[in-house]
Design an enzyme around this catalytic site. Structure first.
Site, PDB file in Angstrom:
ATOM      1  N   TYR A   1      -1.870   5.218   0.145  1.00 22.25           N
ATOM      2  CA  TYR A   1      -1.608   4.994   1.703  1.00 22.25           C
ATOM      3  C   TYR A   1      -0.153   5.490   2.011  1.00 22.25           C
ATOM      4  O   TYR A   1      -0.262   6.654   2.945  1.00 22.25           O
ATOM      5  CB  TYR A   1      -1.841   3.258   2.043  1.00 22.25           C
ATOM      6  CG  TYR A   1      -1.358   3.084   3.223  1.00 22.25           C
ATOM      7  CD1 TYR A   1      -1.649   3.696   4.367  1.00 22.25           C
ATOM      8  CD2 TYR A   1      -0.532   1.947   3.482  1.00 22.25           C
ATOM      9  CE1 TYR A   1      -1.204   3.381   5.781  1.00 22.25           C
ATOM     10  CE2 TYR A   1      -0.023   1.454   4.893  1.00 22.25           C
ATOM     11  CZ  TYR A   1      -0.554   2.173   5.841  1.00 22.25           C
ATOM     12  OH  TYR A   1      -0.051   1.567   6.982  1.00 22.25           O
TER      13      TYR A   1
ATOM     14  N   SER B   1      10.388  -3.125  -2.862  1.00 18.60           N
ATOM     15  CA  SER B   1       9.792  -4.008  -1.848  1.00 18.60           C
ATOM     16  C   SER B   1      10.616  -5.095  -1.537  1.00 18.60           C
ATOM     17  O   SER B   1      11.321  -5.705  -2.439  1.00 18.60           O
ATOM     18  CB  SER B   1       8.340  -4.633  -2.527  1.00 18.60           C
ATOM     19  OG  SER B   1       7.929  -5.690  -1.709  1.00 18.60           O
TER      20      SER B   1
ATOM     21  N   TYR C   1       3.473  -9.182  -9.511  1.00 16.72           N
ATOM     22  CA  TYR C   1       3.933  -7.957  -8.712  1.00 16.72           C
ATOM     23  C   TYR C   1       5.493  -7.912  -8.401  1.00 16.72           C
ATOM     24  O   TYR C   1       5.834  -7.008  -8.570  1.00 16.72           O
ATOM     25  CB  TYR C   1       2.893  -7.974  -7.300  1.00 16.72           C
ATOM     26  CG  TYR C   1       3.554  -6.709  -6.688  1.00 16.72           C
ATOM     27  CD1 TYR C   1       3.080  -5.371  -6.790  1.00 16.72           C
ATOM     28  CD2 TYR C   1       3.851  -7.194  -5.212  1.00 16.72           C
ATOM     29  CE1 TYR C   1       3.703  -4.331  -5.959  1.00 16.72           C
ATOM     30  CE2 TYR C   1       4.630  -6.080  -4.666  1.00 16.72           C
ATOM     31  CZ  TYR C   1       4.122  -4.665  -4.749  1.00 16.72           C
ATOM     32  OH  TYR C   1       4.565  -3.952  -3.903  1.00 16.72           O
TER      33      TYR C   1
ATOM     34  N   LYS D   1       8.538  -5.258  -9.537  1.00 19.00           N
ATOM     35  CA  LYS D   1       9.607  -4.436  -8.639  1.00 19.00           C
ATOM     36  C   LYS D   1      11.070  -4.765  -8.884  1.00 19.00           C
ATOM     37  O   LYS D   1      11.848  -3.661  -8.983  1.00 19.00           O
ATOM     38  CB  LYS D   1       9.246  -4.774  -7.213  1.00 19.00           C
ATOM     39  CG  LYS D   1       7.977  -4.377  -6.621  1.00 19.00           C
ATOM     40  CD  LYS D   1       7.705  -2.758  -6.642  1.00 19.00           C
ATOM     41  CE  LYS D   1       6.494  -2.106  -6.370  1.00 19.00           C
ATOM     42  NZ  LYS D   1       6.136  -0.676  -6.602  1.00 19.00           N
TER      43      LYS D   1
HETATM   44  N1  LIG Z   1       1.608  -1.171   0.982  1.00 14.57           N
HETATM   45  C1  LIG Z   1       2.761  -2.189   1.082  1.00 14.57           C
HETATM   46  O1  LIG Z   1       2.594  -2.989   1.730  1.00 14.57           O
HETATM   47  C2  LIG Z   1       3.771  -2.206  -0.053  1.00 14.57           C
HETATM   48  C3  LIG Z   1       4.883  -2.860   0.195  1.00 14.57           C
HETATM   49  C4  LIG Z   1       5.832  -2.770  -0.278  1.00 14.57           C
HETATM   50  C5  LIG Z   1       5.787  -1.829  -1.483  1.00 14.57           C
HETATM   51  N2  LIG Z   1       4.752  -1.075  -1.871  1.00 14.57           N
HETATM   52  C6  LIG Z   1       4.774  -0.126  -2.743  1.00 14.57           C
HETATM   53  O2  LIG Z   1       4.631   1.182  -2.318  1.00 14.57           O
HETATM   54  C7  LIG Z   1       3.812   2.028  -3.132  1.00 14.57           C
HETATM   55  C8  LIG Z   1       2.536   2.482  -2.847  1.00 14.57           C
HETATM   56  O3  LIG Z   1       1.989   1.527  -1.999  1.00 14.57           O
HETATM   57  P1  LIG Z   1       0.321   2.023  -1.141  1.00 14.57           P
HETATM   58  O4  LIG Z   1       0.461   0.834  -0.295  1.00 14.57           O
HETATM   59  O5  LIG Z   1       0.530   3.400  -0.952  1.00 14.57           O
HETATM   60  O6  LIG Z   1      -0.401   1.761  -2.284  1.00 14.57           O
HETATM   61  P2  LIG Z   1      -1.929   2.658  -2.878  1.00 14.57           P
HETATM   62  O7  LIG Z   1      -2.570   1.635  -3.720  1.00 14.57           O
HETATM   63  O8  LIG Z   1      -2.502   2.940  -1.401  1.00 14.57           O
HETATM   64  O9  LIG Z   1      -1.113   3.886  -3.648  1.00 14.57           O
HETATM   65  C9  LIG Z   1      -0.741   3.800  -4.872  1.00 14.57           C
HETATM   66  C10 LIG Z   1      -1.395   4.946  -5.507  1.00 14.57           C
HETATM   67  O10 LIG Z   1      -0.895   4.856  -6.889  1.00 14.57           O
HETATM   68  C11 LIG Z   1      -1.968   5.328  -7.729  1.00 14.57           C
HETATM   69  N3  LIG Z   1      -1.910   4.635  -8.993  1.00 14.57           N
HETATM   70  C12 LIG Z   1      -1.637   3.621  -9.434  1.00 14.57           C
HETATM   71  N4  LIG Z   1      -1.387   3.338 -10.670  1.00 14.57           N
HETATM   72  C13 LIG Z   1      -1.009   4.606 -11.060  1.00 14.57           C
HETATM   73  C14 LIG Z   1      -1.062   5.296 -12.463  1.00 14.57           C
HETATM   74  N5  LIG Z   1      -0.723   4.419 -13.372  1.00 14.57           N
HETATM   75  N6  LIG Z   1      -1.042   6.633 -12.602  1.00 14.57           N
HETATM   76  C15 LIG Z   1      -1.084   7.337 -11.575  1.00 14.57           C
HETATM   77  N7  LIG Z   1      -1.580   7.015 -10.368  1.00 14.57           N
HETATM   78  C16 LIG Z   1      -1.492   5.840 -10.076  1.00 14.57           C
HETATM   79  C17 LIG Z   1      -3.033   4.720  -6.978  1.00 14.57           C
HETATM   80  O11 LIG Z   1      -4.471   5.632  -7.333  1.00 14.57           O
HETATM   81  C18 LIG Z   1      -2.702   4.870  -5.595  1.00 14.57           C
HETATM   82  O12 LIG Z   1      -3.308   6.211  -4.911  1.00 14.57           O
HETATM   83  C19 LIG Z   1       3.382   1.011  -4.448  1.00 14.57           C
HETATM   84  O13 LIG Z   1       4.274   1.223  -5.735  1.00 14.57           O
HETATM   85  C20 LIG Z   1       3.532  -0.357  -3.710  1.00 14.57           C
HETATM   86  O14 LIG Z   1       3.925  -1.338  -4.840  1.00 14.57           O
HETATM   87  C21 LIG Z   1       3.786  -1.033  -0.864  1.00 14.57           C
END
Ligand SMILES: NC(=O)c1ccc[n+]([C@@H]2O[C@H](COP(=O)([O-])OP(=O)(O)OC[C@H]3O[C@@H](n4cnc5c(N)ncnc54)[C@H](O)[C@@H]3O)[C@@H](O)[C@H]2O)c1
Length: 339
Positions: free
Chosen positions: A12, A125, A150, A154
């Site tokens: 995302y 986060s 989780y 972080k």
């Molecule tokens: N969306 C939120 O609310 C939010 C808030 C704070 C932090 N984050 C952090 O931001 C980052 C991205 O979040 P997002 O919402 O886009 O999530 P998302 O799940 O859409 O994106 C994460 C991507 O990482 C890939 N992935 C996961 N593990 C992997 C691995 N071992 N090797 C290769 N690829 C891998 C997944 O296929 C996915 O495409 C994450 O680290 C998440 O913890 C997200």
């Protein structure tokens, strides 16, 4: 051209950041194992930008595969999104979260150092502030003790990366603490596409509006907030993506190693009901909801003090509540079943 490796770039926030990087003239290499994403997101990003993305389907835990990427591509910096992100699931499967998020980042940092790549932007986060810090959260507050595995991953990764920077005078890291990303690219072609039942408010609201779910459960209306529902700092994903470009530009011009954390939020808390009402107003779609019991572990309210990102990175948010709602609806209504 500056080449950026984006781990988790098909996801995302990653896909929106890849689009912003391409539009700003960076070369982009994505590594994603597609465990929570579809390659279609990058096909659409390439179309929107009119430029190609180099894609490797690989796991960041696979050091051999990662080393091949670093040998083949001329990587200047890394933006690291790859990780598991579902708070509830992390309580059920803590080892999967520690392995993927902590071990995965250690493996990535090792490969970076082995190949002389020193600049890293990390997806942290707001959850790292834990329960003891008072909002608005500010970077001078100590790292807290997050309630979920989780959140712990972080906080651990932030500490690990700070230690790596201390030990390696060339290593530069920006830990970006996101608040609550919502919305979608203005094209409506890319957006948040959760697997199964959404864990987060906004995709749930959008799926109710498009008729995929009957009604929204609002967890608790007796919090000490203005309307009794939880308040969060919702930030448009495009503003968030831009924050990565500002952090990257800042890192690349630092003369020597550094480790800094930055809050990326608007600084304005909104309640669950304000989001529901805002969505109804700007999308024109009704969102039936019912009040359900509080969910364990939910804090009443938190939001960012985002002044450090403004002062140091020159970053501010530009999108309004209306943009967040209209863009979410455009994505959801054009792609009712996601990618
Ligand atoms: N969306 C939120 O609310 C939010 C808030 C704070 C932090 N984050 C952090 O931001 C980052 C991205 O979040 P997002 O919402 O886009 O999530 P998302 O799940 O859409 O994106 C994460 C991507 O990482 C890939 N992935 C996961 N593990 C992997 C691995 N071992 N090797 C290769 N690829 C891998 C997944 O296929 C996915 O495409 C994450 O680290 C998440 O913890 C997200």
């Amino acid at each position: 051209m500056t080449n950026v490796l984006v781990t988790g770039g098909a996801g995302y926030i990653g896909s929106h950041t890849v689009l912003a990087l391409l539009n700003a003239g960076y070369g982009v290499v994505v590594v994603d194992n597609l465990c929570n994403a579809s390659k279609e997101s990058l096909v659409r990003v390439e179309k929107l930008a009119g430029k190609p993305v180099t894609f490797y389907q690989a796991d960041i835990l696979d050091k051999q595969a990662m080393a091949c990427v670093f040998v083949r591509e001329n990587i200047d910096a890394v933006i690291h999104f790859a990780g598991l992100k579902a708070v509830g699931e992390s309580v059920q499967k803590p080892l999967a979260y520690y392995k993927n998020n902590v071990q995965g980042t250690v493996a990535l940092a090792e490969v970076m150092l082995e190949h002389g790549v020193n600049s890293l932007v990390f997806s942290s986060s707001a959850t790292v502030y834990g329960e003891a810090n008072e909002p608005p959260y500010v970077e001078t507050q100590p790292l807290g003790n997050p309630a979920s595995p989780y959140g712990q991953t972080k906080a651990m990764v932030e500490k690990i990366l700070m230690d790596v920077a201390r030990a390696n005078p060339e290593f530069k890291v920006a830990n970006l603490r996101y608040f609550n990303p919502i919305g979608a690219d203005v094209s409506g072609d890319i957006g948040e596409d959760p697997n199964g039942i959404p864990n987060n408010l906004m995709p749930f609201v959008a799926q109710v509006a498009v008729g995929k779910r009957d009604k929204l459960a609002v967890f608790g209306d007796d919090y000490p907030t203005k309307d009794g529902t939880c308040q969060r700092d919702y930030i448009h994903v495009t503003d968030l993506a831009d924050g990565h470009l500002d952090a990257l530009a800042w890192l690349l011009k630092q003369p020597s190693g550094c480790a800094e954390a930055f809050n990326l939020g608007t600084g304005e808390p909104l309640s669950v009901l304000e989001i529901v009402k805002g969505f109804e107003q700007y999308s024109g779609q009704p969102v039936p909801y019912e009040i359900a019991p509080r969910r364990e572990g939910d804090l009443a309210a938190f939001w960012a003090d985002a002044s450090k990102a403004k002062q140091v990175l020159g970053w501010t948010t530009n999108k309004s509540l209306q943009d967040m709602m209209v863009d979410t609806w455009r994505w959801q209504s054009q792609n009712p079943d996601g990618y």
